[in-house]
Design an enzyme around this catalytic site. Sequence first.
Site, PDB file in Angstrom:
ATOM      1  N   LEU A 169      44.742 -76.701  96.485  1.00  0.00           N
ATOM      2  CA  LEU A 169      43.571 -77.463  96.931  1.00  0.00           C
ATOM      3  C   LEU A 169      43.837 -77.952  98.345  1.00  0.00           C
ATOM      4  O   LEU A 169      44.684 -78.821  98.557  1.00  0.00           O
ATOM      5  CB  LEU A 169      43.324 -78.654  96.009  1.00  0.00           C
ATOM      6  N   HIS A 170      43.111 -77.401  99.299  1.00  0.00           N
ATOM      7  CA  HIS A 170      43.360 -77.709 100.707  1.00  0.00           C
ATOM      8  C   HIS A 170      42.563 -78.929 101.187  1.00  0.00           C
ATOM      9  O   HIS A 170      43.127 -79.958 101.555  1.00  0.00           O
ATOM     10  CB  HIS A 170      42.996 -76.500 101.569  1.00  0.00           C
ATOM     11  N   ASP A 171      41.241 -78.793 101.209  1.00  0.00           N
ATOM     12  CA  ASP A 171      40.400 -79.775 101.900  1.00  0.00           C
ATOM     13  C   ASP A 171      40.442 -81.185 101.308  1.00  0.00           C
ATOM     14  O   ASP A 171      40.389 -82.166 102.074  1.00  0.00           O
ATOM     15  CB  ASP A 171      38.956 -79.281 101.950  1.00  0.00           C
TER      16      ASP A 171
END
Length: 240
Positions: A169-171
Site C-alpha cells: 500500500l503506497h499512497d
Amino acid sequence: MVNRLVTAEYVHGPTGLDGAGLPPPTLREAPGHAVDRIVELLMSNDDQVTVCTLGPLTNLGLALVREPEIVGRIDQLVMMGGGFFEGGNTTPAAEFNVYVDPHAAHLVFTSGIPIVMMPLDVTHRALTTPDRLQRFRDLGTPAGLAVAGMLDFYDRWDMERYGMPGGPLHDPTVIAYLLEPDIFSGKEVHVEIVHGPGPTQGMTVVDWWGLTAKAPNALVMNDLDSDRFFQLLLERIGRY
C-alpha cells in the site's frame, strides 16, 4: 515537464480504480488549471500549508517555475515516491512517480521545501495480506467493500512481480504519517534525482550513509509498524 507521459493502466486498470465497483462520478472537474490553483491556494493562505502528493510531481514543479515564492508558503511536502534499497518498480532504478517526471522531482528536491519521502522501502512493508483484505470486507460498508475490491484487483500485479504475500500500500502512507507520524521511522538524508537520459533516469539517489557529506534535503522513511498502520486505515475507512 519534458518527457512523454507514462501511465499505468496495466496496474490499476483503465479507470485507475478498477475493482472498486464505484458508480460513475456525479461531479464535474473544477474549472481552471491545477498549477494555477496550487499557486493561488499557497499565496493566498496566511499560514504555511502542508502539501501532499500521491503521484508524479509535475504540477508542483510547474508551480515552482511559475511562482518561486511558494517555497516559503509550504510548511512541508509529504510525498509518496522513490526508492533506494528496494530499487525501482518501473525500471530497475526508478519508482513510477519519479520516473514519470524526473525533471519536476529534481526541481522539488532542490527547492528548499522540507520534504518527507515515503519510498518503496517503507511501502513494501505495508502489505495487504488476505487477512487484512478480509478485515476491510468485514466492515460491510460501501467504503470498506470498495477498498477491498480495488486492492484485490491491484494486489495481483505486485504479488506476481515481487513474490510477496500481499500487495504494498503506497499512497495511504502519506496521510497516515500526518495522523500518526510515530508509526514510521526514517532518517534525514540527502536525495538527488537523476533526471538526465539513460538507464538510471528517475532514480532517487539516497545518501543513507552520509557518504557525500551533502546537507540533508529530505526525511526519508524506511520502516513502519504495519499492524498499527492497517488498524489506522480500518478505523478511518470504517467511519464511512
